[in-house]
Structure formats: structure tokens, C-alpha cells
Design an enzyme around this catalytic site. Structure first.
Site, PDB file in Angstrom:
ATOM      1  NE  ARG A 162       1.565   7.331   9.962  1.00  0.00           N
ATOM      2  CZ  ARG A 162       0.969   6.328   9.358  1.00  0.00           C
ATOM      3  NH1 ARG A 162      -0.318   6.315   9.202  1.00  0.00           N
ATOM      4  NH2 ARG A 162       1.662   5.333   8.886  1.00  0.00           N
TER       5      ARG A 162
ATOM      6  CE1 TYR B  69      -3.818   2.345   0.615  1.00  0.00           C
ATOM      7  CE2 TYR B  69      -2.620   3.100   2.549  1.00  0.00           C
ATOM      8  CZ  TYR B  69      -3.667   3.237   1.655  1.00  0.00           C
ATOM      9  OH  TYR B  69      -4.558   4.282   1.801  1.00  0.00           O
TER      10      TYR B  69
ATOM     11  NE  ARG C 261      -2.969   4.171  14.356  1.00  0.00           N
ATOM     12  CZ  ARG C 261      -1.799   3.710  14.801  1.00  0.00           C
ATOM     13  NH1 ARG C 261      -1.023   4.470  15.541  1.00  0.00           N
ATOM     14  NH2 ARG C 261      -1.407   2.477  14.505  1.00  0.00           N
TER      15      ARG C 261
HETATM   16  N1  LIG Z   1     -10.303   6.512   4.844  1.00  0.00           N
HETATM   17  C1  LIG Z   1      -9.095   6.910   5.207  1.00  0.00           C
HETATM   18  O1  LIG Z   1      -8.858   7.171   6.392  1.00  0.00           O
HETATM   19  C2  LIG Z   1      -8.002   7.079   4.186  1.00  0.00           C
HETATM   20  C3  LIG Z   1      -6.738   7.468   4.639  1.00  0.00           C
HETATM   21  C4  LIG Z   1      -5.724   7.647   3.706  1.00  0.00           C
HETATM   22  C5  LIG Z   1      -5.977   7.488   2.360  1.00  0.00           C
HETATM   23  N2  LIG Z   1      -7.207   7.112   1.946  1.00  0.00           N
HETATM   24  C6  LIG Z   1      -7.407   6.917   0.495  1.00  0.00           C
HETATM   25  O2  LIG Z   1      -8.686   7.363   0.099  1.00  0.00           O
HETATM   26  C7  LIG Z   1      -9.203   6.495  -0.910  1.00  0.00           C
HETATM   27  C8  LIG Z   1     -10.558   5.965  -0.501  1.00  0.00           C
HETATM   28  O3  LIG Z   1     -10.445   5.251   0.724  1.00  0.00           O
HETATM   29  P1  LIG Z   1     -11.732   4.705   1.503  1.00  0.00           P
HETATM   30  O4  LIG Z   1     -11.444   4.765   2.920  1.00  0.00           O
HETATM   31  O5  LIG Z   1     -12.940   5.361   0.966  1.00  0.00           O
HETATM   32  O6  LIG Z   1     -11.696   3.171   1.071  1.00  0.00           O
HETATM   33  P2  LIG Z   1     -12.854   2.231   0.514  1.00  0.00           P
HETATM   34  O7  LIG Z   1     -12.308   0.844   0.462  1.00  0.00           O
HETATM   35  O8  LIG Z   1     -14.104   2.460   1.256  1.00  0.00           O
HETATM   36  O9  LIG Z   1     -13.051   2.778  -0.965  1.00  0.00           O
HETATM   37  C9  LIG Z   1     -12.199   2.469  -2.017  1.00  0.00           C
HETATM   38  C10 LIG Z   1     -13.046   2.213  -3.245  1.00  0.00           C
HETATM   39  O10 LIG Z   1     -12.198   1.957  -4.384  1.00  0.00           O
HETATM   40  C11 LIG Z   1     -12.761   0.907  -5.126  1.00  0.00           C
HETATM   41  N3  LIG Z   1     -11.686   0.269  -5.926  1.00  0.00           N
HETATM   42  C12 LIG Z   1     -10.572  -0.361  -5.461  1.00  0.00           C
HETATM   43  N4  LIG Z   1      -9.840  -0.815  -6.491  1.00  0.00           N
HETATM   44  C13 LIG Z   1     -10.501  -0.451  -7.627  1.00  0.00           C
HETATM   45  C14 LIG Z   1     -10.232  -0.613  -9.008  1.00  0.00           C
HETATM   46  N5  LIG Z   1      -9.147  -1.276  -9.439  1.00  0.00           N
HETATM   47  N6  LIG Z   1     -11.107  -0.088  -9.905  1.00  0.00           N
HETATM   48  C15 LIG Z   1     -12.219   0.570  -9.493  1.00  0.00           C
HETATM   49  N7  LIG Z   1     -12.521   0.756  -8.194  1.00  0.00           N
HETATM   50  C16 LIG Z   1     -11.667   0.250  -7.275  1.00  0.00           C
HETATM   51  C17 LIG Z   1     -13.364  -0.023  -4.094  1.00  0.00           C
HETATM   52  O11 LIG Z   1     -14.331  -0.915  -4.599  1.00  0.00           O
HETATM   53  C18 LIG Z   1     -13.958   0.996  -3.115  1.00  0.00           C
HETATM   54  O12 LIG Z   1     -15.277   1.325  -3.439  1.00  0.00           O
HETATM   55  C19 LIG Z   1      -8.149   5.406  -1.138  1.00  0.00           C
HETATM   56  O13 LIG Z   1      -7.347   5.758  -2.238  1.00  0.00           O
HETATM   57  C20 LIG Z   1      -7.344   5.441   0.131  1.00  0.00           C
HETATM   58  O14 LIG Z   1      -6.025   5.010  -0.088  1.00  0.00           O
HETATM   59  C21 LIG Z   1      -8.231   6.889   2.825  1.00  0.00           C
END
Ligand SMILES: NC(=O)c1ccc[n+]([C@@H]2O[C@H](COP(=O)([O-])OP(=O)(O)OC[C@H]3O[C@@H](n4cnc5c(N)ncnc54)[C@H](O)[C@@H]3O)[C@@H](O)[C@H]2O)c1
Length: 328
Positions: free
Chosen positions: A276, A146, A212
Site C-alpha cells: 500500500r 469497510y 506499509r
Molecule cells: N487513521 C487512519 O489511518 C485512517 C486511514 C484511512 C481512513 N481513515 C478514516 O478517518 C476517519 C477517522 O478514523 P480514526 O482513525 O480517527 O478512527 P477512530 O475510530 O479513532 O475514530 C472514529 C470516530 O468515529 C466515531 N463514530 C463511529 N461511528 C459513529 C456514528 N455512527 N456516529 C457518531 N460517531 C461515530 C467513533 O466513536 C470514533 O470516535 C474514519 O472515517 C476512517 O475511515 C482513517
């Protein structure tokens, strides 16, 4: 009407971003392959004439008809439990997926914002983390898939900006929480709330002294919105700097949920960061942004959401069936 493509639209953050841009009067195209997302998160937009959904894996070639003004690339497994189970998909969506979306942005002359993460700082040796800290990542550790996908994502985004003059934005998201998180995605807030709702003891890894900081989703979306519309091309931290130890947090959850659970302690997983905390000086200065929703209020709204889940959702042990999505 401005048109925006949001990848990862069926996920936690993506679905809230769809809502925000619909409310701002944009025409929104949501894209997702449901590998970790849920159709339910978008069901309220099904009949909205300004919302269109495309089921698609962003690691495959992407074609969109007509013009596009903005792209938000949020598709990626985001919780450790997900990316440990689907490590190759995680690497692919950060690398191939990002490459596809940068290509699309270039073809459409659209501005693109990439969702990066505090995980690019790894197990940080500097506190709080400012954007100019390079990080301390174990490339071959279990979380490396990741962290390194996200670091590559930032590099290729800057390369497109420098080499092709593409309008790019990079947000480094710190722990964010709120309604529509998956209960069993392994992140600490849904984990504690699920345990409290099921009447189980709350599991703390290590001695609970690791800290956190948690940002409410409404604040996070506001920061992302402002960054997209800003002129700034380098990474910006968006998160809540207010720190709490995991042990104190578990006690807060027990109080909030009004339950009598105990805290039980288990061994700390490998490379789990001990601290963090975002330095948000840049976001404050640049975007005039800072979090507005305190933990107590945010947790109350989140708990209210989790309480609406059915018994079946509450007790489902397998968090996601990835088999349907993984090409052999
Ligand atoms: N929630 C947090 O605290 C957090 C923190 C840091 C970064 N992020 C980033 O924010 C983004 C969203 O995170 P989240 O918490 O909503 O996660 P989540 O898992 O709820 O959402 C991610 C979405 O991406 C979709 N997805 C994954 N691979 C895919 C692909 N190859 N093609 C199409 N769709 C795909 C999944 O089905 C899902 O709906 C991510 O990029 C994550 O790295 C989130």
C-alpha cells in the site's frame, strides 16, 4: 467566526482536526457516539468557549441550530478489529451517516469533506496507487464492509456534487499514526508499541515482507486542511509514500523502544493487502502539500504518548465494549 461540524470528533483523527480548527479560530462542533472514540481525546477542549460537543449517532437524523460553513465527516470505525466486530454499524455510518451529513450540508449550504480511505483500492494491482486507479476490492470478504461503505460514500458524495451542486471534497487517507491512537485497535503501530511496552514479543503476520507506509497525524491534518480550503472536488490521496516492510518496521520499533523482544510470525489474515503506497503527485501539485515529519521523529512522538498510558490501559485486553452501542 466560521463554524465547522466535525463528526468522529472523539476519535484519533477527529480530535486532532478539532484542535487544528480551534487553533485556526473556528467555532467547532464535535459530534460522536463514542462507539470507537474516547472522551479523553477531547477533555482538553471541555472549557473552550469555541468548542461544543454533541453526543449523537450520525446514522440517525441530525439537526444543528444556526448556520454551518463546513462539515468534516470522519465518523466511522477505522481499524479492521473494529469493523470486523461491528460490520453493520460500519456499513451504516458510511451510507446512512454520509447521506444524513450530505443532506445537512445541502440544507446549510455548507462545504463538506468526506474521509475516504486507501482501502477503496482494496488489494491493489497498481503501485503506487494514483487517484484514477479503480481498485481491487473483494465485496464479500471480511474487509468488504469497510471498503464498500467507503466506496459508496465517495459515490453518493459525487452524486450530491453533480446533482445538487453541493461543494464537496474527498480525501483518501492512507495509514496515519500518532498520539491518541487506541493501543489495542489492532493497527500495526499501536500493536507493536503495546507489545514492546508490555514486554511481549512483536507479532508479524505473514513473512513480514508486506510493505506499509505511515503518515504522521500532523502531516495528515495539514493535507486535509488544505484540501478543504481548495477548489478541487475529486478524491485526493493524502499519505506518506515512504515504504517499509513490516519486518523492518518491527526491528525499528525494537530499536526505538530499546527492548530485547523477538519477532514472532503468524498466519496472514484474509485480504490483508501486501502493498500500500500512495502516489501523492496530485496533492503536491494541487495543495502544495507533502509530508514533513519523518518516521523516526513521528514514531518518537507517538511512543512518548503511549508511555503516558496507565498500567490498566496497557494491559486492557478487551479493546472496546461495543455492546452498549449496538441496537439489538
Ligand atoms: N487513521 C487512519 O489511518 C485512517 C486511514 C484511512 C481512513 N481513515 C478514516 O478517518 C476517519 C477517522 O478514523 P480514526 O482513525 O480517527 O478512527 P477512530 O475510530 O479513532 O475514530 C472514529 C470516530 O468515529 C466515531 N463514530 C463511529 N461511528 C459513529 C456514528 N455512527 N456516529 C457518531 N460517531 C461515530 C467513533 O466513536 C470514533 O470516535 C474514519 O472515517 C476512517 O475511515 C482513517
Amino acid at each position: 467566526m466560521k463554524k465547522i461540524l466535525i463528526t468522529g470528533a472523539a476519535g484519533f483523527l477527529g480530535s486532532h482536526l478539532c484542535d487544528r480548527f480551534i487553533n485556526e479560530g473556528y467555532c467547532v462542533i464535535g459530534m460522536d457516539n463514542f462507539i470507537t472514540g474516547d472522551k479523553k481525546n477531547l477533555s482538553h477542549l471541555n472549557d473552550n468557549p469555541n468548542f461544543k460537543f454533541i453526543e449523537h449517532d450520525v446514522t440517525e437524523f441530525i439537526s444543528i441550530e444556526g448556520s454551518l460553513d463546513y462539515i468534516l465527516h470522519f465518523a466511522s470505525p477505522a481499524s479492521p478489529i473494529d469493523y470486523l466486530k461491528i460490520p453493520i454499524q460500519t456499513l451504516k455510518v458510511g451510507s446512512l451517516g454520509t447521506h444524513n451529513l450530505l443532506g445537512l450540508a445541502k440544507a446549510k449550504k455548507a462545504r463538506i469533506l468526506i474521509a475516504s480511505t486507501s482501502e477503496v483500492y482494496g488489494d491493489p494491482l497498481v503501485h503506487p496507487q494514483t487517484e484514477d486507479y479503480y481498485g481491487n476490492v473483494n465485496t464479500i470478504g471480511p474487509r468488504g464492509v469497510y471498503d464498500e461503505a467507503k466506496r459508496f460514500q465517495e459515490s453518493i458524495t459525487m452524486a450530491y456534487h453533480r446533482f445538487h451542486g453541493l461543494e464537496t471534497r474527498i480525501v483518501r487517507i492512507f495509514n496515519t499514526y500518532g498520539p491518541r491512537m487506541r493501543l489495542n485497535d489492532g493497527r500495526v503501530i499501536p500493536a507493536f508499541m503495546g507489545q514492546a511496552l508490555r514486554g511481549e514479543d512483536l507479532t508479524v503476520f505473514g513473512d513480514g515482507s508486506q510493505t506499509r507506509s505511515f503518515c504522521y497525524v500532523g502531516d495528515q491534518v495539514e493535507g486535509i486542511y488544505r484540501l478543504l480550503l481548495s477548489d478541487y472536488t475529486r478524491p485526493v490521496n493524502i499519505g506518506n509514500p515512504h515504504e517499509i516492510t513490516i519486518k523492518d518496521f518491527a526491528e525499528e520499533i525494537i530499536k526505538l523502544t530499546n527492548t530485547n523482544q523477538k519477532i514472532i510470525y503468524k498466519e496472514l489474515p484474509q485480504n490483508d493487502p501486501l502493498q500500500r503506497q500512495p502516489d501523492i503527485t496530485l496533492a503536491k501539485r494541487l495543495l502544495n502539500w507533502e509530508p514533513k515529519i519523518g518516521r523516526e521523529e513521528g514514531m518518537r512522538m507517538t511512543y512518548k504518548y503511549f508511555k503516558t498510558l496507565s498500567e490498566e490501559e496497557l494491559f486492557k485486553s478487551e479493546h472496546k465494549n461495543f455492546e452498549n452501542h449496538i441496537k439489538k
